[in-house]
Structure formats: C-alpha cells, structure tokens
Design a protein around this motif. Structure first.
Motif, PDB file in Angstrom:
ATOM      1  N   CYS A   1      -4.521   3.062   7.578  1.00 29.31           N
ATOM      2  CA  CYS A   1      -5.294   3.098   6.357  1.00 29.31           C
ATOM      3  C   CYS A   1      -4.840   2.471   5.027  1.00 29.31           C
ATOM      4  O   CYS A   1      -5.774   1.991   4.278  1.00 29.31           O
ATOM      5  CB  CYS A   1      -5.393   4.554   6.183  1.00 29.31           C
ATOM      6  N   ASP A   2      -3.611   2.206   5.266  1.00 26.88           N
ATOM      7  CA  ASP A   2      -3.082   1.370   4.182  1.00 26.88           C
ATOM      8  C   ASP A   2      -3.689   0.123   3.874  1.00 26.88           C
ATOM      9  O   ASP A   2      -3.920  -0.517   2.780  1.00 26.88           O
ATOM     10  CB  ASP A   2      -1.685   1.282   4.199  1.00 26.88           C
TER      11      ASP A   2
ATOM     12  N   GLU B   1      -6.991   0.940   1.979  1.00 29.38           N
ATOM     13  CA  GLU B   1      -6.932   1.614   0.848  1.00 29.38           C
ATOM     14  C   GLU B   1      -5.864   0.904  -0.236  1.00 29.38           C
ATOM     15  O   GLU B   1      -5.809   1.372  -1.295  1.00 29.38           O
ATOM     16  CB  GLU B   1      -6.540   2.994   1.178  1.00 29.38           C
ATOM     17  N   LYS B   2      -5.006   0.318   0.375  1.00 32.81           N
ATOM     18  CA  LYS B   2      -4.266  -0.561  -0.717  1.00 32.81           C
ATOM     19  C   LYS B   2      -4.060  -2.087  -0.724  1.00 32.81           C
ATOM     20  O   LYS B   2      -5.083  -2.538  -0.100  1.00 32.81           O
ATOM     21  CB  LYS B   2      -2.698  -0.381  -0.188  1.00 32.81           C
TER      22      LYS B   2
ATOM     23  N   TYR C   1       1.770  -3.463   5.896  1.00 31.36           N
ATOM     24  CA  TYR C   1       0.574  -3.356   6.491  1.00 31.36           C
ATOM     25  C   TYR C   1      -0.532  -4.389   6.634  1.00 31.36           C
ATOM     26  O   TYR C   1      -1.597  -4.442   7.209  1.00 31.36           O
ATOM     27  CB  TYR C   1      -0.104  -2.028   5.874  1.00 31.36           C
TER      28      TYR C   1
END
Length: 152
Positions: A75-76, A79-80, A92
């Motif tokens: 997810c990072d 989302e980042k 990531y």
C-alpha cells in the motif's frame, strides 16, 4: 490489502491529452491505459474492469496480464511519495523508481542507464534538476506539487 479505486492522470502529458484520460503514470507505468508507451504495456484486469463498469463492454479476462510495475510493493507504493527527503527512494519504491538526475553533455540531455522496473531492459532515469535547463533547454519547471526537490 485493499485499494478502493485507482487514480487517473491529473496533469497533461502533452498538448493533446485531457485530464483523466488514462491511468496515473506514476502508478501504472506499464499499464496499457497508462499515459506513455512502455516497452511492454499490459492490459490488466483493472483496465478491463473499468471498461466493463462503463456499461459499454463485457470484458474477457482470459487475455489479461499482470503489470510488473509496483506488483507486490504494498500500500505504501500507492499511498506515499515515490521519492522522499529531497531525493531518496524509500524501500517500497526501490526497483520501481530511480533518483539519478539527468545531466547535459555536449548540449544534449543525458541520463544514466539502469535496469528498468521489469528487469528486462536498460532504461534512463528521467529525473531532472530544472536549474540546468538554463543551458538552452526551453522546458519550464513542473508545478510545485510535482517537484521532489526544493530547487526546481
């Protein structure tokens, strides 16, 4: 892990683009409906689902492929930021994003060749320090929200 939806491109890649006419290039680099043509673009289940959700198509998922770009990164990755702290590639993003800045040699824009995200081709990192464009390249710096460095 679950992702609700997927982002569409939020800036024009060229003068003929419309906002939102393809998947966000940062996340879907090798996707067939990404903003640029990669060496190997993949028609993913995500794109087929989007077409099916439009109500105009009944997709056949038999020919779908899985993009290697961002696959299993977590997810990072979504989302980042892909580059943090003024130029570092976080864990990531390693293997998917680069941080070698392009340079000018003999009046031409050059970059370092590295393995691409699919690990099958040599590719140039296209990260640029726009202060070097005073050397004759007429490209304006990106908008502030798309800059990874304090000095565009």
């Amino acid at each position: 892990q679950k992702l609700d939806g997927a982002p569409l491109e939020n800036h024009n890649m060229n003068s003929k683009d419309c906002f939102g006419d393809h998947w966000d290039e940062q996340l879907f680099h090798t996707e067939l409906m990404g903003g640029t043509q990669a060496v190997e673009n993949v028609l993913s289940p995500l794109t087929l689902a989007l077409l099916e959700d439009s109500g105009w198509y009944k997709a056949s998922y038999a020919g779908a492929g899985i993009s290697s770009f961002g696959h299993m990164a977590g997810c990072d990755f979504v989302e980042k930021d892909c580059i943090v702290d003024g130029g570092n590639v976080p864990q990531y993003s390693k293997g998917f994003f680069c941080n070698n800045t392009m340079f000018v040699r003999n009046g031409e824009l050059k970059g370092f060749y590295e393995c691409d995200a699919s690990h099958t081709y040599a590719a140039q990192c296209d990260l640029a320090d726009h202060s070097m464009f005073a050397a004759g390249f007429q490209t304006p710096p990106p908008e502030k929200e798309y800059q990874y460095f304090d000095n565009p």
